[in-house]
Write a protein that holds these residues in place. Structure first.
Motif, PDB file in Angstrom:
ATOM      1  N   SER A 101      15.883  34.732 -19.700  1.00  0.00           N
ATOM      2  CA  SER A 101      16.965  33.757 -19.549  1.00  0.00           C
ATOM      3  C   SER A 101      16.749  32.822 -18.366  1.00  0.00           C
ATOM      4  O   SER A 101      17.432  31.810 -18.257  1.00  0.00           O
ATOM      5  CB  SER A 101      18.307  34.482 -19.382  1.00  0.00           C
ATOM      6  OG  SER A 101      18.288  35.311 -18.226  1.00  0.00           O
ATOM      7  N   ASN A 102      15.786  33.149 -17.486  1.00  0.00           N
ATOM      8  CA  ASN A 102      15.536  32.340 -16.303  1.00  0.00           C
ATOM      9  C   ASN A 102      14.520  31.245 -16.636  1.00  0.00           C
ATOM     10  O   ASN A 102      13.390  31.536 -17.045  1.00  0.00           O
ATOM     11  CB  ASN A 102      15.014  33.225 -15.169  1.00  0.00           C
ATOM     12  CG  ASN A 102      14.847  32.480 -13.866  1.00  0.00           C
ATOM     13  OD1 ASN A 102      13.966  31.635 -13.738  1.00  0.00           O
ATOM     14  ND2 ASN A 102      15.682  32.799 -12.894  1.00  0.00           N
ATOM     15  N   GLU A 103      14.924  29.991 -16.446  1.00  0.00           N
ATOM     16  CA  GLU A 103      14.060  28.880 -16.838  1.00  0.00           C
ATOM     17  C   GLU A 103      12.807  28.764 -15.976  1.00  0.00           C
ATOM     18  O   GLU A 103      11.760  28.321 -16.445  1.00  0.00           O
ATOM     19  CB  GLU A 103      14.851  27.565 -16.800  1.00  0.00           C
ATOM     20  CG  GLU A 103      15.905  27.462 -17.900  1.00  0.00           C
ATOM     21  CD  GLU A 103      15.310  27.656 -19.296  1.00  0.00           C
ATOM     22  OE1 GLU A 103      14.215  27.107 -19.563  1.00  0.00           O
ATOM     23  OE2 GLU A 103      15.946  28.359 -20.111  1.00  0.00           O
ATOM     24  N   GLU A 104      12.902  29.145 -14.704  1.00  0.00           N
ATOM     25  CA  GLU A 104      11.713  29.100 -13.844  1.00  0.00           C
ATOM     26  C   GLU A 104      10.689  30.141 -14.299  1.00  0.00           C
ATOM     27  O   GLU A 104       9.481  29.881 -14.317  1.00  0.00           O
ATOM     28  CB  GLU A 104      12.099  29.341 -12.385  1.00  0.00           C
ATOM     29  CG  GLU A 104      10.935  29.128 -11.418  1.00  0.00           C
ATOM     30  CD  GLU A 104      11.333  29.209  -9.961  1.00  0.00           C
ATOM     31  OE1 GLU A 104      10.432  29.193  -9.099  1.00  0.00           O
ATOM     32  OE2 GLU A 104      12.548  29.287  -9.675  1.00  0.00           O
ATOM     33  N   VAL A 105      11.167  31.305 -14.679  1.00  0.00           N
ATOM     34  CA  VAL A 105      10.282  32.354 -15.201  1.00  0.00           C
ATOM     35  C   VAL A 105       9.624  31.880 -16.490  1.00  0.00           C
ATOM     36  O   VAL A 105       8.423  32.067 -16.710  1.00  0.00           O
ATOM     37  CB  VAL A 105      11.055  33.662 -15.438  1.00  0.00           C
ATOM     38  CG1 VAL A 105      10.169  34.691 -16.150  1.00  0.00           C
ATOM     39  CG2 VAL A 105      11.559  34.233 -14.121  1.00  0.00           C
ATOM     40  N   LYS A 106      10.384  31.233 -17.353  1.00  0.00           N
ATOM     41  CA  LYS A 106       9.839  30.727 -18.612  1.00  0.00           C
ATOM     42  C   LYS A 106       8.785  29.641 -18.364  1.00  0.00           C
ATOM     43  O   LYS A 106       7.782  29.571 -19.088  1.00  0.00           O
ATOM     44  CB  LYS A 106      10.955  30.184 -19.494  1.00  0.00           C
ATOM     45  CG  LYS A 106      11.847  31.265 -20.082  1.00  0.00           C
ATOM     46  CD  LYS A 106      12.850  30.666 -21.064  1.00  0.00           C
ATOM     47  CE  LYS A 106      13.695  31.743 -21.714  1.00  0.00           C
ATOM     48  NZ  LYS A 106      14.634  31.177 -22.718  1.00  0.00           N
TER      49      LYS A 106
END
Length: 229
Positions: A101-106
């Motif tokens: 759910s974390n965009e930075e992780v994605k």
């Protein structure tokens, strides 16, 4: 002195084999219970043990499913064994795009997929056409290289497996970041190791690029963890 070195080498190999056994046991234990829990309701923003196990398992399964390469040449070994290592990172990155759910992780996951897919293509081409004649070692030196390589890989796998065994209930994003940090550290160790042995300029460039790129991502992982991911 020769007997001491041989003893150390044998101990390292035995330790590595035992560690791979722990990893295999974890894998079969998880998948043995997977069917019984197949109806578990999943909230992608919260802790789910099945998803977390799948994320971590995907990182090391390509390495465990492929035979560890001991060709007699350190350059070939480094490239050949790095391919399943990269594939594990790609497989896990694809999962976090689905479950995270974390965009930075994605964003990091997308970069891993793009970068390491290209590197696997380059590695396969190099194995098919490369000249590795300048990096032949003595029998003793090569045995030391292999033992250290196995030791590094076993340590990396044990750290990744430990991520799923924590009592803290963490999100899929946290599980991916922490396990991938250890996965990257394994690549860094392998790259530093080959730099101590190889004379091949192409291999040295590959190893240095891995160190540069993955050390940068490790810093991103540490920052995300510090921020309470």
């Amino acid at each position: 002195m020769k007997k001491i070195i041989l003893a150390i080498t044998c101990a390292s190999i035995i330790s590595s084999v035992n560690s791979f056994g722990v990893a295999n046991a974890h894998y079969h234990d998880y998948h043995g219970h997977h069917d019984m829990n197949i109806n578990t309701q999943t909230n992608r923003l919260n802790f789910d043990p099945l998803i977390n196990n799948e994320i971590v398992d995907s990182m090391h399964m390509p390495m465990m499913n492929e035979e560890f390469v001991q060709s007699g040449n350190v350059d070939k070994d480094f490239i050949a064994n790095m391919i399943p290592h990269h594939q594990g990172a790609i497989d896990s990155a694809k999962l976090i795009l689905e479950y995270g759910s974390n965009e930075e992780v994605k964003a990091i996951a997308r970069n891993i997929i793009k970068t390491q897919t290209k590197e696997i293509e380059d590695f396969n081409e190099l194995l098919a056409n490369g000249d590795f004649s300048n990096s032949n070692l003595s029998e003793k030196a090569y045995a030391e290289f292999v033992a250290k390589e196995k030791e590094n890989m076993a340590e990396m796998m044990n750290k990744m497996i430990a991520v799923t065994r924590t009592r803290d209930k963490k999100t899929a994003d946290y599980t991916f970041v922490l396990a991938m940090k250890y996965h990257h550290e394994g690549a860094l160790e392998a790259s530093k190791q080959i730099l101590a042995y190889t004379k091949n300029p192409q291999i040295r460039k590959i190893a240095k690029n891995i160190i540069k790129d993955q050390a940068k991502e490790i810093k991103q992982f540490d920052k995300l963890i510090e921020q309470g991911l």
